[in-house]
Enzyme design. Sequence first.
Site, PDB file in Angstrom:
ATOM      1  N   GLU A 152      -0.901   9.621 -11.464  1.00 20.57           N
ATOM      2  CA  GLU A 152      -0.180   8.565 -10.745  1.00 20.57           C
ATOM      3  C   GLU A 152      -1.009   7.277 -10.691  1.00 20.57           C
ATOM      4  OE1 GLU A 152       0.604  11.439  -7.562  1.00 20.57           O
ATOM      5  OE2 GLU A 152       2.639  10.676  -7.568  1.00 20.57           O
ATOM      6  N   GLU A 179       2.351  19.143  -8.977  1.00 18.82           N
ATOM      7  CA  GLU A 179       2.523  19.268  -7.532  1.00 18.82           C
ATOM      8  C   GLU A 179       3.439  20.421  -7.107  1.00 18.82           C
ATOM      9  OE1 GLU A 179       2.370  16.502  -9.166  1.00 18.82           O
ATOM     10  OE2 GLU A 179       1.209  14.996  -8.083  1.00 18.82           O
ATOM     11  N   ALA A 220      -4.917  14.354  -5.833  1.00 22.42           N
ATOM     12  CA  ALA A 220      -5.284  14.129  -4.433  1.00 22.42           C
ATOM     13  C   ALA A 220      -6.277  15.219  -4.046  1.00 22.42           C
ATOM     14  CB  ALA A 220      -4.050  14.224  -3.547  1.00 22.42           C
ATOM     15  N   GLY A 233      -2.134  13.038  -8.426  1.00 20.60           N
ATOM     16  CA  GLY A 233      -2.515  11.669  -8.072  1.00 20.60           C
ATOM     17  C   GLY A 233      -3.339  11.010  -9.163  1.00 20.60           C
TER      18      GLY A 233
HETATM   19  N1  T1G Z   1      -8.713  18.806  -4.556  1.00 17.33           N
HETATM   20  C1  T1G Z   1      -9.770  19.421  -3.982  1.00 17.33           C
HETATM   21  N2  T1G Z   1     -10.551  20.347  -4.614  1.00 17.33           N
HETATM   22  C2  T1G Z   1     -10.209  20.646  -5.881  1.00 17.33           C
HETATM   23  C3  T1G Z   1      -9.103  20.062  -6.534  1.00 17.33           C
HETATM   24  C4  T1G Z   1      -8.344  19.097  -5.818  1.00 17.33           C
HETATM   25  N3  T1G Z   1      -7.329  18.466  -6.375  1.00 17.33           N
HETATM   26  N4  T1G Z   1      -9.035  20.605  -7.788  1.00 17.33           N
HETATM   27  C5  T1G Z   1     -10.043  21.475  -7.891  1.00 17.33           C
HETATM   28  N5  T1G Z   1     -10.745  21.512  -6.758  1.00 17.33           N
HETATM   29  C6  T1G Z   1     -11.935  22.313  -6.498  1.00 17.33           C
HETATM   30  C7  T1G Z   1     -11.650  23.793  -6.484  1.00 17.33           C
HETATM   31  O1  T1G Z   1     -11.213  24.201  -5.185  1.00 17.33           O
HETATM   32  C8  T1G Z   1     -13.013  24.359  -6.846  1.00 17.33           C
HETATM   33  O2  T1G Z   1     -13.814  24.270  -5.669  1.00 17.33           O
HETATM   34  C9  T1G Z   1     -13.567  23.329  -7.834  1.00 17.33           C
HETATM   35  O3  T1G Z   1     -12.832  22.120  -7.595  1.00 17.33           O
HETATM   36  C10 T1G Z   1     -13.370  23.745  -9.271  1.00 17.33           C
HETATM   37  O4  T1G Z   1     -11.967  24.053  -9.408  1.00 17.33           O
HETATM   38  C11 T1G Z   1      -0.974  12.514  -4.553  1.00 17.33           C
HETATM   39  C12 T1G Z   1      -0.303  15.012  -3.642  1.00 17.33           C
HETATM   40  C13 T1G Z   1      -8.662  20.458 -12.162  1.00 17.33           C
HETATM   41  C14 T1G Z   1      -7.739  22.100 -13.810  1.00 17.33           C
HETATM   42  O5  T1G Z   1      -3.011  20.353  -8.499  1.00 17.33           O
HETATM   43  O6  T1G Z   1      -5.771  22.562 -11.481  1.00 17.33           O
HETATM   44  O7  T1G Z   1      -2.347  14.991  -6.432  1.00 17.33           O
HETATM   45  O8  T1G Z   1     -14.311  26.728  -5.420  1.00 17.33           O
HETATM   46  O9  T1G Z   1     -12.318  26.386 -10.259  1.00 17.33           O
HETATM   47  O10 T1G Z   1     -11.105  25.952 -13.575  1.00 17.33           O
HETATM   48  O11 T1G Z   1       0.978  13.055  -5.674  1.00 17.33           O
HETATM   49  O12 T1G Z   1      -9.088  22.781 -10.424  1.00 17.33           O
HETATM   50  O13 T1G Z   1     -15.925  25.216  -6.588  1.00 17.33           O
HETATM   51  O14 T1G Z   1     -15.571  25.019  -4.108  1.00 17.33           O
HETATM   52  O15 T1G Z   1     -10.067  25.223 -10.486  1.00 17.33           O
HETATM   53  O16 T1G Z   1     -12.366  23.788 -14.166  1.00 17.33           O
HETATM   54  C15 T1G Z   1      -2.647  17.720  -7.862  1.00 17.33           C
HETATM   55  C16 T1G Z   1      -5.668  21.261  -9.014  1.00 17.33           C
HETATM   56  C17 T1G Z   1      -3.001  17.745  -6.424  1.00 17.33           C
HETATM   57  C18 T1G Z   1      -5.063  20.029  -9.672  1.00 17.33           C
HETATM   58  C19 T1G Z   1     -10.064  22.343 -12.946  1.00 17.33           C
HETATM   59  N6  T1G Z   1      -3.757  18.243  -8.656  1.00 17.33           N
HETATM   60  N7  T1G Z   1      -6.885  21.658  -9.700  1.00 17.33           N
HETATM   61  O17 T1G Z   1     -10.059  23.729 -13.192  1.00 17.33           O
HETATM   62  O18 T1G Z   1     -12.083  24.431 -11.839  1.00 17.33           O
HETATM   63  S1  T1G Z   1      -1.662  17.217  -5.406  1.00 17.33           S
HETATM   64  C20 T1G Z   1      -3.854  19.567  -8.889  1.00 17.33           C
HETATM   65  C21 T1G Z   1      -6.819  22.335 -10.880  1.00 17.33           C
HETATM   66  C22 T1G Z   1      -1.554  15.564  -5.732  1.00 17.33           C
HETATM   67  C23 T1G Z   1      -0.360  13.449  -5.536  1.00 17.33           C
HETATM   68  C24 T1G Z   1      -0.371  14.856  -5.121  1.00 17.33           C
HETATM   69  C25 T1G Z   1      -8.127  22.780 -11.452  1.00 17.33           C
HETATM   70  C26 T1G Z   1      -8.644  21.892 -12.596  1.00 17.33           C
HETATM   71  P1  T1G Z   1     -14.987  25.371  -5.436  1.00 17.33           P
HETATM   72  P2  T1G Z   1     -11.549  25.132 -10.495  1.00 17.33           P
HETATM   73  P3  T1G Z   1     -11.446  24.518 -13.280  1.00 17.33           P
END
Ligand code: T1G
Length: 703
Positions: free
Chosen positions: A111, A131, A63, A108
């Site tokens: 999912e 999450e 998400a 997501g």
């Molecule tokens: N949403 C918005 N921005 C995101 C994002 C996300 N999910 N993931 C990364 N970014 C942005 C981050 O802020 C940064 O921005 C840029 O992307 C690069 O990130 C519905 C509710 C995917 C392994 O928890 O683990 O889904 O600083 O430096 O080292 O049930 O990002 O460049 O402006 O970390 O290559 C679940 C979180 C969400 C994944 C990549 N997903 N992200 O790592 O890059 S909750 C997560 C990560 C959800 C559902 C529920 C990592 C990455 P900026 P980065 P990276």
Amino acid sequence: MSQLVSLTRHNNVAVVTIDNPPVNALSPGVPEGIGEAIRSVAQDAAIQAVVIIGGGKTFIAGADIKELEKAAAPGGGSAGPDIHALLQQMEDCPKPVVMAMHGTALGGGLEVAMAGHFRVASPSAQMGQPEVNLGIIPGAEGTQRLPRLVGLAAAVDMCVSGKPVKAPEALSLGLIDKIIEGDLLSGAVEFAREKAGRPMVKTRERPVAAGDIAAILASGRAQANKTRRNQTAPSKVVDALEAAATLPYEEGWKKEREIMKECLASDQARALIHAFFAERAVSKVADIPPETRPYEIRKVAIIGAGTMGGGIAMACANAGIPVVLKDSEQAGLDRGIAAVRRNYESSVKRGRFSQDVMDHRMALIHPQLGYDGFDDADLIVEAVFENMALKREIFAAIDKIAKPDCVLATNTSTLDIDEIAASTSRPQMVTGLHFFSPAHVMRLVEIVRGKASSKEVLATALAIAKKLGKVGVVVGNCRGFVGNRMMIPYMREAQLLAEDGATPWQIDKALYDFGMAMGIFAVDDMGGIDVLYRVRQEAKHLEKPGRRQPLVHDKLYHMGRLGQKTGAGWYKYDENRQATPDPEVEALIENTAREAGIKRRAISDDEIVERCIYTLINEGARILQEGYAQRAADIDVIYLTGYGFPAYRGGPMWYADTIGLKKIYDRICEFRHTAGEWWEPAPLLKKLAEQGGTFAAGTAAGA
Ligand code: T1G
């Protein structure tokens, strides 16, 4: 289609591509675009199957956490973005929907993938439900579909740990149907074509392979309590998985949404989402334009093969960077390399990586006594004893050897960067790179900005920190920089509490129960009482006359009780370094307090936590006001990644905003009255408390 989602045709197979850089998050427009594409495909007689794939570096990585942040704001009251209709639509599509995953299919993203009929992945793809790392649970039916694909036990482990699985494990679990070697898109299209017209199963109609449900859930709850101390989401996610195993799907997914809504409204979720963005914001430094070109670091030279130098060398070798590791004595060099080897051997023994990987990394570290090879190093890191004269001598020497664009860094933890830089002809090339022990493990690096440090040097420091897999935070050059500057009063207040009536063990337990990784007395024993003693001696000339100073620490030092390394410090230690409270220390504290006329009293755990944590907050406010940290969130990141502050409380400054600055300010004024001048409230804290402001907003507005 929306510009975020495109639809192309490969003969009788449609390909839906998501293009929402940088991680194809399910931002507004993406679910809608996918739904529109599926609708169009379902009606197109020429299309027999569908592939959904991510453009760029990854499949959907979850998400959009920015959307979650909005939904989590106080009064938000929602369970976050709802893609239930899209999931049903994909699953009910009459044509096989094949999910083609690469990069990281997380939250997501997984999912969505599980609502497809089939899943394929590139060999290096990872997928998971992380999450709980954000204080929430999967909110798009992941807790309902995952157990239907991999079984209840594996689903509990994945959701409670939040750890992703790699493609081969996903295949063996039944989470994916095939690993596609070579080009993922063409492999997925071919796979989809083969599935056209063949039977397919909707994931939501699969049974949950549960086994002994009660035992699996009990073990999941135990895992949550053990590995995620004080956190609510990890045990809540087990409740949602229980619903998958015991309720019909139609009830199970609704139960999940209820639990998700509860979690998203929690302080822990707000804190963890803050921590997620804060850690990524630190690399943005106001006066360093993002286009500033860092110097390329192809070779690193390290001076000092002690604990820090050896750890830094390992961090570089782990990132594939060749290192020359210099010491002034062969014995020191041998000890350093032996320690590196021991560390790698224990990782191989624990199965963290293979012997080949260890051999490769060891080969990248070249031990030596002289400066040969320093002339083509791109970065030189000095990591010797905390002695200014020695550091100045070393910097004067490397100034004559290093190439013009070599970055000269010191790992000092407290000494003045400008004074060190002044011993070179190139102060603009000098910066602090304050690593934290063990340097090959701890993620934090304080990048200490000298008056003359150039933007390119700081950009290089930020880049090398990221390359080493660390979190580089640019801080100002005050005594102790940011982290240690806050630790000094924190440690002092803990010691004064011990003299006022609490025992070191009570204080440590109160701080541990608050969520700190370790109590402060245990930390002092681990680092060595002599280390803090020397730091305090170096700063004696700065002590404000008449201020109350702790009395026991010096006595322990002079008694030779230096902590773990001597088998006794605040605690006493057995041969396995297991700590036990020491009645001798308790007696020493009582006698010292009595001789000093300190009237001891029983002190509550709440007062202990307030006096220790508010001390951190008060000093952090001074650091912000004096400009030694760019933003309150940077201080949070320093404490989350370098000092064991609990992430589910967001860091000291975020925690202060959560408690309310007025409440903290009033409490500090009370302590000023009862516990003395150390409790002078920081002007910024006073100002924000009076304005009803917060550190987060206040510093953003440059209060
Ligand atoms: N949403 C918005 N921005 C995101 C994002 C996300 N999910 N993931 C990364 N970014 C942005 C981050 O802020 C940064 O921005 C840029 O992307 C690069 O990130 C519905 C509710 C995917 C392994 O928890 O683990 O889904 O600083 O430096 O080292 O049930 O990002 O460049 O402006 O970390 O290559 C679940 C979180 C969400 C994944 C990549 N997903 N992200 O790592 O890059 S909750 C997560 C990560 C959800 C559902 C529920 C990592 C990455 P900026 P980065 P990276």
